[in-house]
Write an enzyme that holds these catalytic residues in place. Structure first.
Site, PDB file in Angstrom:
ATOM      1  N   CYS A 275       0.875  -1.060   0.115  1.00  0.00           N
ATOM      2  CA  CYS A 275       0.037   0.054   0.074  1.00  0.00           C
ATOM      3  C   CYS A 275       0.990   1.151  -0.197  1.00  0.00           C
ATOM      4  O   CYS A 275       1.424   1.544   1.099  1.00  0.00           O
ATOM      5  CB  CYS A 275      -0.874  -0.029   1.093  1.00  0.00           C
ATOM      6  SG  CYS A 275      -2.125   1.311   1.128  1.00  0.00           S
ATOM      7  N   LEU A 276       1.171   1.675  -1.066  1.00  0.00           N
ATOM      8  CA  LEU A 276       1.917   3.007  -1.404  1.00  0.00           C
ATOM      9  C   LEU A 276       1.302   3.786  -2.437  1.00  0.00           C
ATOM     10  O   LEU A 276       1.005   3.416  -3.562  1.00  0.00           O
ATOM     11  CB  LEU A 276       3.309   2.580  -1.646  1.00  0.00           C
ATOM     12  CG  LEU A 276       4.364   3.807  -1.818  1.00  0.00           C
ATOM     13  CD1 LEU A 276       4.608   4.420  -0.498  1.00  0.00           C
ATOM     14  CD2 LEU A 276       5.665   3.098  -2.274  1.00  0.00           C
TER      15      LEU A 276
END
Ligand SMILES: [Zn+2]
Ligand SMILES: [Zn+2]
Ligand SMILES: [Zn+2]
Lengths: 211, 484
Positions: A107-108
């Site tokens: 999750c970036l």
């Protein structure tokens, strides 16, 4: 649409960076004072002959639970690249709030809606490295890890270090010998088997089991 | 009342043959897919002259203030720089410094390269940069904008392709680089950015209609859409005169909410004194047997049925209720009073709702008749050679019926909420008048038009008689409708 030209150039850039890492690692041994921290570096290479499938490598940043670990990243480059972001996933198991401990999904923001075509695989990998330094538990990918991070930081750090030890570290020959010996094989036979299979633990074990 | 009107739409309106008193309040229409760049740009031009900015900047500023000039004039001048950064027309130096990695990019080390394809700029591979200075080749600009436009409406807010650059891509870049289908899609988003944000523009609520209406003053007023339907500009739902928006909403909520069911249960059922499940009384008899637990009791006093008999005045003539009541058992009489009140309230509501519903159905029916009438007009013109101007009345008549039904529908809502008896009497008088005339008109327009299409009949007097009648009625209803 951008053809493979850009991808080739990116690969070349990264491989040059890899060369630098090798020289710095070399320097590290001879002259530890002028050490240019190799943890700042990231690497990548193509998988097979598919220019759109890469494996990235990032080194666990110093003074973090990931220090000393080598993390492999699976990279898929979509047809719309660089207008669409590359798809990245950790191959190496890692205990981090923003990375799934099960699937390695990340999750970036810059790998999602904040991606811009001026970013590169290399900058994305460096951003991942930065993510290892500064987890964001409020925007988690792995809820369990995030919960632990927030409620019991000590336990989180312990687990993360354990995972780094177990999954992200290249084991020395001695470690491998010890492991095989724990399974009940005599030391000299273990050494022999490892030597025979170029220190590949699995092949050596296969050989030992197969007789 | 200030209103906006553009010339090219005025012509259309005459063609349509649907001017009506309400249209005297000038409004203008946009079609969803109209390329009405011009209208927006005219507004932007005024701002360009006022601020001395570029057209691209003007668009960004107008969008930021949602096309509200008052707000713009209050806020812009005191905060130009800060707002400029926010709306992406002024470069944010601090933001770009937050991610020094972009400065390490391969292309940056080699000035003269495109930061997307890494190709060197040349005569063939020309560069283009926005005021932030980030350079990309023209081919990549096209690819970038094409991809953005196909991702959706957010395209109008696209930022410079450089990472952490806050500059918004100007309208002129889209116009310069996009081609064919992409350009069409972009123009759709461009118009949407105007119509969706602008408080003076509303989309027609009728399904199948792609128009929106622009109107300068949004009081409690009806506007007529180009599609022939009218709606309330204030709340955006169908016309609801003589009710105001709030009443209409209350009524709609009342119709849909569960609260009516509760009222209904209260009026028609009691709880079983034994198991507490609701019991419905649908016969005159007071002897109740609970379906759930088979407990038998008296509807009136809720006492055990076996205790009823000669003593209490007979099974089917329970006097216990009366007795308790006469003794002044407050609890039961109170229960019964509120039950009776709820029943009366429900009766009253049902009375109004049935009539509301009735007109609603009639309105829908009239709407379905509209295309039939249109087809008949075409036939009358083709077969009997009536000029179109002589046939307009049919179209007007059916539209009048729809409008009457709509008003009548809401007169029942109005009546339901009207508590003043004197006012109600006068109101009901007008309502009755409109209802009667609307019924006549509706009946007339529903009659088959086929006899007038018979080529064997040369005499046109019956048709003109019919026309006279129709016009007469819709003039009456219109007068009544607009006076109410
Ligand atoms: Zn820029
Ligand atoms: Zn409409
Ligand atoms: Zn309204």
């Amino acid at each position: 649409m951008v053809d493979n030209g850009r991808i080739m150039k990116e690969l070349k850039e990264l491989q040059e960076a890899t060369k630098n890492v090798i020289t710095t690692s070399y320097q590290q041994q001879s002259n530890p004072i002028t050490l240019q921290s190799p943890t700042q570096q990231v690497q990548a290479s193509i998988v097979g002959d598919n220019l759109r499938h890469w494996t990235g490598t990032i080194f666990g940043p110093k003074d973090t639970c990931f220090e000393g670990g080598i993390f492999k990243i699976d990279i898929e480059i979509p047809g719309e690249y660089p207008f669409k972001p590359p798809k990245m996933r950790f191959i190496t198991k890692i205990w981090h709030p923003n990375i799934s401990s099960q699937t390695g999904a990340i999750c970036l923001d810059i790998l999602k809606n904040e991606w811009t075509p001026a970013l590169t695989i290399r900058t994305a990998l460096i951003s991942l490295q930065a993510l290892l330094c500064a987890p964001e538990p409020d925007d988690p990918q792995d809820a369990e890890v995030a919960r632990q991070y927030k409620s019991d930081k000590k336990l989180y750090e312990y687990t993360a270090k354990m995972w780094t030890e177990n999954f992200a570290k290249e084991q020395t020959v001695d470690d491998k010998v010890k492991k095989l010996m724990e399974m009940g094989f005599p030391e000299d036979i273990c050494k022999e088997a490892l030597e025979r299979y170029d220190n590949d633990e699995n092949l050596a074990l296969n050989f030992l089991l197969g007789g | 009342m200030q209103s906006q009107h553009s010339n090219n739409y005025e012509d259309d309106q005459d063609d349509y043959g649907w001017p009506d008193e309400e249209d005297k309040e000038q409004v203008s229409y946009h079609h969803q897919f109209d390329n009405d760049e011009k209208r927006q740009l005219e507004k932007v031009q005024k701002l360009v002259e006022l601020l001395g900015c570029s057209q691209d900047q003007g668009i960004a500023i107008m969008r930021f203030f949602k096309w509200n000039m008052d707000k713009l004039q209050n806020e812009w001048f005191s905060n130009e720089r800060r707002l400029g950064i926010k709306m992406g027309i002024e470069f944010d130096n601090d933001l770009s410094k937050k991610f020094p990695l972009t400065m390490q990019s391969l292309a940056h080390n080699n000035q003269g390269y495109c930061m997307i394809c890494y190709g060197q700029f040349s005569q063939k591979n020309k560069q283009d940069n926005m005021s932030c200075g980030h350079q990309f080749c023209q081919e990549d600009w096209r690819s970038y904008l094409s991809q953005k436009v196909n991702e959706g409406f957010q395209a109008v807010q696209s930022k410079c392709p450089q990472h952490l650059c806050n500059m918004v891509v100007p309208h002129s870049y889209f116009v310069k680089y996009l081609q064919k289908e992409d350009m069409k899609t972009y123009m759709k988003w461009f118009c949407k950015a105007y119509t969706d944000d602008n408080k003076n523009v509303r989309w027609c609520p009728y399904s199948g209609c792609d128009y929106c209406v622009e109107y300068q003053d949004y009081g409690e007023s009806d506007v007529s859409c180009k599609c022939g339907n009218s709606f309330c500009f204030k709340c955006g739902s169908e016309s609801h005169r003589p009710c105001d928006c709030k009443q209409t909403e209350t009524w709609k909520n009342k119709n849909s909410a569960e609260s009516e069911n509760i009222t209904w249960i209260m009026a028609n059922t009691k709880q079983c004194p034994e198991c507490r499940k609701p019991i419905e009384k649908n016969q005159g008899c007071n002897h109740m047997t609970c379906k759930m637990c088979s407990y038998e009791f008296c509807w009136l006093c809720q006492g055990k049925w076996s205790e009823h008999g000669q003593k209490t005045g007979g099974y089917y003539n329970c006097n216990k209720y009366e007795e308790l009541k006469s003794k002044g058992d407050v609890k039961i009489s109170k229960d019964e009073t509120s039950r009776q009140a709820a029943k009366n309230e429900l009766d009253r509501y049902m009375f109004y709702f049935e009539r509301f519903n009735n007109h609603d159905k009639a309105e829908k029916h009239a709407r379905s008749l509209r295309p039939v009438i249109k087809a008949k007009i075409q036939l009358l013109h083709e077969i009997k050679k009536y000029p179109p101007s002589e046939l307009d009345f049919l179209d007007e008549a059916i539209n009048e019926v729809i409008k009457c039904r709509q008003v009548l529908k809401y007169t029942y809502v109005y009546g339901y909420y009207l508590k003043n008896q004197k006012e109600l009497n006068l109101f009901q008088f007008l309502q009755e008048d409109l209802e009667k005339n609307c019924d006549y008109l509706h009946e007339l327009i529903e009659k088959p038009l086929d006899p007038y299409l018979d080529t064997n009949i040369v005499d046109r007097s019956t048709f003109y008689h019919f026309k006279g009648q129709l016009i007469n009625y819709y003039q009456v209803t219109r007068k009544v409708r607009l006076s109410s």
